[in-house]
Design a protein around this motif. Structure first.
Motif, PDB file in Angstrom:
ATOM      1  N   HIS A  76       0.802  -1.223   0.000  1.00 44.50           N
ATOM      2  CA  HIS A  76       0.000   0.000   0.000  1.00 44.50           C
ATOM      3  C   HIS A  76       0.837   1.276   0.000  1.00 44.50           C
ATOM      4  O   HIS A  76       0.674   2.130  -0.864  1.00 44.50           O
ATOM      5  N   ALA A  77       1.735   1.405   1.004  1.00 38.67           N
ATOM      6  CA  ALA A  77       2.422   2.692   1.172  1.00 38.67           C
ATOM      7  C   ALA A  77       3.331   3.026  -0.007  1.00 38.67           C
ATOM      8  O   ALA A  77       3.306   4.154  -0.523  1.00 38.67           O
ATOM      9  N   GLU A  78       4.137   2.071  -0.450  1.00 39.24           N
ATOM     10  CA  GLU A  78       5.005   2.361  -1.590  1.00 39.24           C
ATOM     11  C   GLU A  78       4.203   2.651  -2.861  1.00 39.24           C
ATOM     12  O   GLU A  78       4.518   3.610  -3.582  1.00 39.24           O
ATOM     13  N   PRO A  79       3.124   1.886  -3.154  1.00 36.14           N
ATOM     14  CA  PRO A  79       2.300   2.263  -4.304  1.00 36.14           C
ATOM     15  C   PRO A  79       1.676   3.652  -4.178  1.00 36.14           C
ATOM     16  O   PRO A  79       1.530   4.350  -5.191  1.00 36.14           O
ATOM     17  N   VAL A  80       1.295   4.073  -2.970  1.00 31.49           N
ATOM     18  CA  VAL A  80       0.785   5.435  -2.798  1.00 31.49           C
ATOM     19  C   VAL A  80       1.862   6.444  -3.188  1.00 31.49           C
ATOM     20  O   VAL A  80       1.605   7.416  -3.912  1.00 31.49           O
ATOM     21  N   ARG A  81       3.083   6.210  -2.721  1.00 29.67           N
ATOM     22  CA  ARG A  81       4.185   7.126  -3.057  1.00 29.67           C
ATOM     23  C   ARG A  81       4.387   7.187  -4.561  1.00 29.67           C
ATOM     24  O   ARG A  81       4.561   8.273  -5.146  1.00 29.67           O
ATOM     25  N   GLU A  82       4.333   6.027  -5.202  1.00 32.13           N
ATOM     26  CA  GLU A  82       4.537   5.998  -6.659  1.00 32.13           C
ATOM     27  C   GLU A  82       3.415   6.732  -7.383  1.00 32.13           C
ATOM     28  O   GLU A  82       3.664   7.428  -8.374  1.00 32.13           O
ATOM     29  N   ARG A  83       2.176   6.589  -6.904  1.00 31.84           N
ATOM     30  CA  ARG A  83       1.053   7.290  -7.541  1.00 31.84           C
ATOM     31  C   ARG A  83       1.243   8.808  -7.454  1.00 31.84           C
ATOM     32  O   ARG A  83       0.869   9.536  -8.374  1.00 31.84           O
ATOM     33  N   LEU A  84       1.799   9.266  -6.345  1.00 35.98           N
ATOM     34  CA  LEU A  84       2.005  10.701  -6.164  1.00 35.98           C
ATOM     35  C   LEU A  84       3.229  11.210  -6.902  1.00 35.98           C
ATOM     36  O   LEU A  84       3.397  12.422  -7.083  1.00 35.98           O
ATOM     37  N   THR A  94     -11.820  -0.375  -5.044  1.00 35.56           N
ATOM     38  CA  THR A  94     -11.019  -1.469  -5.600  1.00 35.56           C
ATOM     39  C   THR A  94      -9.554  -1.060  -5.712  1.00 35.56           C
ATOM     40  O   THR A  94      -8.693  -1.910  -5.907  1.00 35.56           O
ATOM     41  N   ASP A  95      -9.277   0.232  -5.585  1.00 35.19           N
ATOM     42  CA  ASP A  95      -7.918   0.758  -5.712  1.00 35.19           C
ATOM     43  C   ASP A  95      -7.630   1.645  -4.499  1.00 35.19           C
ATOM     44  O   ASP A  95      -7.694   2.867  -4.571  1.00 35.19           O
ATOM     45  N   LEU A  96      -7.329   1.005  -3.365  1.00 37.53           N
ATOM     46  CA  LEU A  96      -7.100   1.765  -2.140  1.00 37.53           C
ATOM     47  C   LEU A  96      -5.886   2.685  -2.251  1.00 37.53           C
ATOM     48  O   LEU A  96      -5.967   3.856  -1.854  1.00 37.53           O
ATOM     49  N   PRO A  97      -4.732   2.244  -2.767  1.00 35.58           N
ATOM     50  CA  PRO A  97      -3.611   3.184  -2.901  1.00 35.58           C
ATOM     51  C   PRO A  97      -3.967   4.419  -3.721  1.00 35.58           C
ATOM     52  O   PRO A  97      -3.539   5.535  -3.401  1.00 35.58           O
ATOM     53  N   GLY A  98      -4.781   4.233  -4.781  1.00 35.19           N
ATOM     54  CA  GLY A  98      -5.187   5.380  -5.585  1.00 35.19           C
ATOM     55  C   GLY A  98      -6.026   6.355  -4.786  1.00 35.19           C
ATOM     56  O   GLY A  98      -5.889   7.578  -4.926  1.00 35.19           O
ATOM     57  N   GLY A  99      -6.940   5.834  -3.946  1.00 31.45           N
ATOM     58  CA  GLY A  99      -7.761   6.705  -3.123  1.00 31.45           C
ATOM     59  C   GLY A  99      -6.946   7.473  -2.100  1.00 31.45           C
ATOM     60  O   GLY A  99      -7.148   8.678  -1.895  1.00 31.45           O
TER      61      GLY A  99
END
Length: 410
Positions: free
Chosen positions: A35-43, A383-388
């Motif tokens: 979760h956390a690393e994908p959030v960073r990548e999305r940002l 369905t996409d928690l990191p995106g949210g």
């Protein structure tokens, strides 16, 4: 994520990991990857703040096994993550099928709460980035309001003095300062900033203060500017801001609003609900004749009064009037998205809190944590928690830069 206030204060923005279910070290490490690393990548940022929620068993293991603590620190660094704040409000079991009032246990009259909070501070002191000025730990506002007899209140007050002394020892041992913020919440011993002043005034302001949750502030119908002034005048620092929004039904008698609220009345978390109720016209005319209204209580003066119930189903089943004004519900709504119409969020109030703390010549808070832990209990979970989560952080970033703060990703 870091920002630089015009006064040169480094302001840290993170999201809280209590949205994820994990109560062992391996589970926490998996959160960072999943979760956390994908959030960073999305940002698209090189460094992302994460406010860790570590259940009691996790904290105990990190304290007793230094190798596990080093493993967590190494994993944070490897994934471009940093931690300056911990959420120590939930003790354990935050993702059980039913949590409700158990989240307030153990309270501050129980030795276990003091021990856990100091252990969290020790863990955080080890996790802090080398260039972070200090860390913060948020905790519950003493206890749920009942039962709270005088002997337990006295025990809790003594525990807070021991907490300050323990934090001083940690700073002496590690060279890192950690502050603890008590988080006013509806239904608790401390549910408003006025009660925070009453219960917490006189504590060591270098180590203890308030964790201000914008959702809770809105549910209690507190005006942000007045609330911040009250805390400042009492010498209670805002150790941490939890950037959060409540759900509001402008017309709780509207069948569409009630249907939408019913879909939020889920069994896991407590959703305290509040409305405003004014005195009758006759009582207000009587109040208008007083020569010194400040000597009378708000209820006597006919001022708006907050009325509430402990959970949303109670309100929907007749516990709150529907003809006195909007209802506000302690349901942490995603910051960037509108709920099901005709419901709305208190995002405007959150914007006022951010402006009050960071829109002036000095930064009055340097730790901000987006704390939407309710994604899994939304009527339609994402369905996409990191995106949210990334969208919430982007929303907050835009508000901070709009206040004149600069991205500081160095």
């Amino acid at each position: 994520m870091r920002f630089r206030h015009p006064d040169d204060t480094a302001v840290h923005l993170a999201y809280c990991s209590n949205v994820h279910q994990a109560e062992d070290v391996d589970g926490v490490l998996a959160q960072l990857a999943d979760h956390a690393e994908p959030v960073r990548e999305r940002l698209g940022v090189d460094r992302l703040g994460i406010g860790l929620w570590l259940a009691r068993d996790v904290v105990a293991r990190l304290i007793s096994e230094p190798g596990e603590l080093r493993r967590l620190k190494d994993e944070l660094r490897a994934r471009g993550l940093e931690t300056v704040t911990l959420n120590a409000f939930p003790y354990a079991g935050f993702h059980r099928e039913v949590v409700k009032k158990d989240v307030y246990l153990p309270d501050w009259a129980d030795e276990a709460r003091l021990s856990h909070t100091l252990d969290c501070a020790r863990v955080l002191a080890a996790l802090l980035p080398d260039d972070a000025e200090r860390g913060s730990v948020s905790t519950l506002p003493l206890a749920w309001r009942t039962p709270w007899p005088p002997d337990r209140a006295d025990t809790a007050r003594r525990a807070l003095d021991r907490l300050a002394a323990g934090l001083a020892t940690i700073e002496s041992d590690t060279g890192r300062r950690v502050r603890v913020g008590f988080e006013p919440e509806p239904g608790c011993v401390v549910e408003t900033t006025a009660q925070a002043v009453r219960e917490l005034r006189g504590l060591d302001p270098e180590r203890l203060g308030v964790c201000l949750d914008a959702c809770h502030l809105a549910v209690q119908f507190e005006e942000p500017g007045e609330a911040l002034r009250r805390l400042a005048e009492a010498g209670l620092p805002v150790v941490k801001l939890q950037a959060s929004c409540a759900v509001e039904a402008a017309d709780p008698a509207d069948p569409a609003a009630r249907a939408a609220l019913r879909r939020l009345a889920e069994p896991r978390f407590l959703h305290q609900t509040r409305t405003m109720a004014r005195r009758t016209g006759r009582e207000q005319r009587t109040a208008a004749r007083w020569t010194d209204p400040e000597k009378h209580t708000p209820a006597e003066r006919g001022d708006p009064q907050v009325r509430g119930v402990d959970d949303l189903p109670d309100a929907l089943d007749g516990g709150l009037p529907t003809d006195t004004g909007p209802w506000r519900v302690h349901f942490h709504a995603p910051l960037h998205a509108d709920p099901e119409p005709p419901l709305r969020t208190t995002a405007d109030q959150l914007g006022q809190v951010l402006a009050g703390l960071l829109g002036g010549p000095s930064a009055d808070c340097d730790h901000i944590e987006v704390e939407t832990y309710t994604w899994s209990v939304l009527p339609e979970p994402p369905t996409d928690l990191p995106g949210g989560i990334a969208a919430e952080l982007a929303w907050t970033r835009d508000r901070l830069t709009g206040l004149g703060l600069k991205d500081d990703q160095r």
